[in-house]
Scaffold this motif. Structure first.
Motif, PDB file in Angstrom:
ATOM      1  N   PRO A   1       4.766  -8.916   7.167  1.00 48.14           N
ATOM      2  CA  PRO A   1       4.404  -8.492   5.788  1.00 48.14           C
ATOM      3  C   PRO A   1       4.968  -7.017   5.635  1.00 48.14           C
ATOM      4  O   PRO A   1       5.101  -6.288   6.451  1.00 48.14           O
ATOM      5  CB  PRO A   1       2.776  -8.091   6.193  1.00 48.14           C
ATOM      6  CG  PRO A   1       2.473  -8.015   7.590  1.00 48.14           C
ATOM      7  CD  PRO A   1       3.405  -8.816   8.408  1.00 48.14           C
TER       8      PRO A   1
ATOM      9  N   ARG B   1       0.696  -5.429   1.482  1.00 46.98           N
ATOM     10  CA  ARG B   1      -0.692  -6.414   1.291  1.00 46.98           C
ATOM     11  C   ARG B   1      -1.075  -6.543   0.009  1.00 46.98           C
ATOM     12  O   ARG B   1      -0.720  -5.574  -0.883  1.00 46.98           O
ATOM     13  CB  ARG B   1      -1.495  -5.727   2.419  1.00 46.98           C
ATOM     14  CG  ARG B   1      -1.446  -5.579   3.773  1.00 46.98           C
ATOM     15  CD  ARG B   1      -1.442  -6.639   4.371  1.00 46.98           C
ATOM     16  NE  ARG B   1      -1.150  -6.813   5.887  1.00 46.98           N
ATOM     17  CZ  ARG B   1      -1.113  -8.039   6.513  1.00 46.98           C
ATOM     18  NH1 ARG B   1      -1.242  -9.159   6.227  1.00 46.98           N
ATOM     19  NH2 ARG B   1      -1.150  -7.681   8.027  1.00 46.98           N
TER      20      ARG B   1
ATOM     21  N   SER C   1       1.155  -9.976  -2.496  1.00 50.49           N
ATOM     22  CA  SER C   1       1.691  -9.480  -1.195  1.00 50.49           C
ATOM     23  C   SER C   1       3.144 -10.124  -1.080  1.00 50.49           C
ATOM     24  O   SER C   1       3.401 -11.045  -1.363  1.00 50.49           O
ATOM     25  CB  SER C   1       0.793  -9.945   0.220  1.00 50.49           C
ATOM     26  OG  SER C   1       0.669 -11.396   0.130  1.00 50.49           O
TER      27      SER C   1
ATOM     28  N   TRP D   1       6.176 -10.673   1.918  1.00 48.18           N
ATOM     29  CA  TRP D   1       6.373 -10.874   3.484  1.00 48.18           C
ATOM     30  C   TRP D   1       7.879 -10.967   3.432  1.00 48.18           C
ATOM     31  O   TRP D   1       8.524 -11.335   2.545  1.00 48.18           O
ATOM     32  CB  TRP D   1       5.550 -12.150   3.907  1.00 48.18           C
ATOM     33  CG  TRP D   1       4.072 -11.738   4.010  1.00 48.18           C
ATOM     34  CD1 TRP D   1       3.079 -11.363   3.380  1.00 48.18           C
ATOM     35  CD2 TRP D   1       3.425 -11.966   5.359  1.00 48.18           C
ATOM     36  NE1 TRP D   1       1.893 -11.323   3.878  1.00 48.18           N
ATOM     37  CE2 TRP D   1       1.991 -11.816   5.029  1.00 48.18           C
ATOM     38  CE3 TRP D   1       3.718 -12.649   6.697  1.00 48.18           C
ATOM     39  CZ2 TRP D   1       0.935 -11.596   5.972  1.00 48.18           C
ATOM     40  CZ3 TRP D   1       2.647 -12.666   7.456  1.00 48.18           C
ATOM     41  CH2 TRP D   1       1.397 -12.269   7.139  1.00 48.18           C
TER      42      TRP D   1
END
Length: 392
Positions: free
Chosen positions: A81, A84, A93, A95
């Motif tokens: 990640p 968030r 979010s 990643w």
């Protein structure tokens, strides 16, 4: 005896050719090949016991019928990640998939292993004496490494301004780098002129579609890592479009086989300084825009050297794939690239300037749901000056 190999087919004029003919582009329209290949479905649960490399997705790969394969244990890079989900803002979010942790420190290993495996088989049949590639650096280092693994002689054409660290890596693998005066386009022209020499396999990450079937494993890994689903948005950097086109292949295959219920939009990112595909997309064009009468195309410098491609041969396919997915094109400035590179470094991720383009594009305005960006090349390949500028 060679195992059966998938024939090439031209997506524009339907001309076909066998894979062992060393015909690296369509003889009629002179465009890139596709493969006449249909993947098969796979079980998510079956993957747990499979080989820990790209070849674990054997149902999706056109060269998986013969074992053993060329491999350096590529693939299965971490997914971590960066942000968030916020509360109440609707923001999702973001990643990152750390493809700079591949054996040669870039995502190009995904396609290079496929080209080296194909070249190995052709050399064993006596049709290939040397492998030739052209690159701004990362594809060349990957081809050099996998050719070394396969025991093949390799020559790599690169622009004269290529990072010394990438040249050192190419030489270390036993390949012969040829420095070409001028830009990436000049390098490609020089390599293509040499590609027709007898006994030469042109390991082009642009023209040879086996490379795309290697890069599609990026999305297969996302599907596996996310437990049989895909992100809500897939963001990829685009120069020649090899990762984007591979991603489009994988999404289509997974959806067709009923292995995912969604087809996420593909968001393509280019450097503002060299963004011919973004310009064509936003103009509603099906191909690159023609220069204005009397105008000369001037390539502006960018630190995102790996995606600084003014005339990508697969432009029509790239534009079509982004539109079909419901995606779009974004561009980033040089200042945004430098800031994103520094930001990632402060998060513990040292990524080269091309590889941070997607993070630069989406970090200020995250999309709803889960967005995944690739970090494509290691910063150790190019370095970072104290001011944040790229050191070639």
């Amino acid at each position: 005896m060679l195992a059966p190999m998938t024939p090439y087919v031209c997506p524009r004029c339907a001309v076909s050719a066998p894979a062992d003919a060393l015909t690296w582009r369509c003889p009629r329209c002179r465009g890139p090949w596709d493969l006449d290949f249909t993947s098969a479905p796979m079980s998510l649960t079956s993957l747990a016991s499979r080989v820990n490399s790209l070849w674990r997705y054997e149902e999706a790969l056109p060269l998986a019928t013969e074992i053993p394969h060329v491999t350096l244990g590529e693939g299965r890079t971490p997914l971590v990640p960066l942000t968030r989900s916020g509360t109440g803002s609707g923001a999702g979010s973001i990643w990152a998939k750390l493809d700079f942790l591949m054996p040669t420190l870039s995502f190009k290993d995904r396609g290079a292993v496929m080209l080296a495996e194909l070249a190995r088989r052709l050399a064993r049949a006596g049709g290939v004496r040397r492998v030739l590639a052209d690159s701004s650096g990362n594809a060349g280092t990957a081809i050099a490494a996998y050719c070394a693994r396969a025991g093949l002689d390799c020559a790599v054409y690169v622009p004269e301004g290529t990072s010394p660290k990438k040249l050192e890596q190419i030489r270390a693998h036993g390949a012969l780098p040829t420095l070409v005066p001028g830009d990436r386009e000049a390098t490609a022209r020089a390599a293509r002129a040499a590609a027709d020499e007898p006994g030469t396999f042109y390991a082009s990450h642009v023209y040879n579609p086996h490379f795309l079937h290697g890069t599609k494993t990026y999305v297969y890994e996302l599907w596996e890592e996310l437990g049989g689903r895909l992100p809500d948005t897939i963001v990829v950097p685009v120069g020649n479009g090899t990762l984007l086109l591979g991603a489009a292949l994988a999404v289509d295959e997974l959806y067709r086989h009923g292995l995912t219920e969604t087809r996420p939009p593909l968001v393509a990112v280019q450097a503002e300084a060299v963004s011919p595909l973004a310009a064509a997309f936003h103009a509603g064009a099906d191909d690159l825009l023609a220069p204005a009468a009397g105008a000369q195309a001037v390539a502006r410098p960018t630190i995102a050297e790996g995606i600084a491609i003014p005339n990508p041969p697969r432009a029509r396919q790239i534009l079509r794939a982004v539109r079909a997915s419901g995606g779009t094109f974004l561009t980033v400035t040089e200042d945004q690239l430098r800031a994103a590179q520094q930001d990632l470094a402060r998060r513990g991720l040292f990524v080269e300037s091309t590889g941070v383009a997607c993070w630069a594009a989406v970090r200020a305005a995250p999309r709803p749901g889960l967005t995944v960006v690739p970090l494509c090349g290691a910063g150790a390949k190019t370095g970072l000056s104290p001011s944040g500028t790229h050191r070639a």
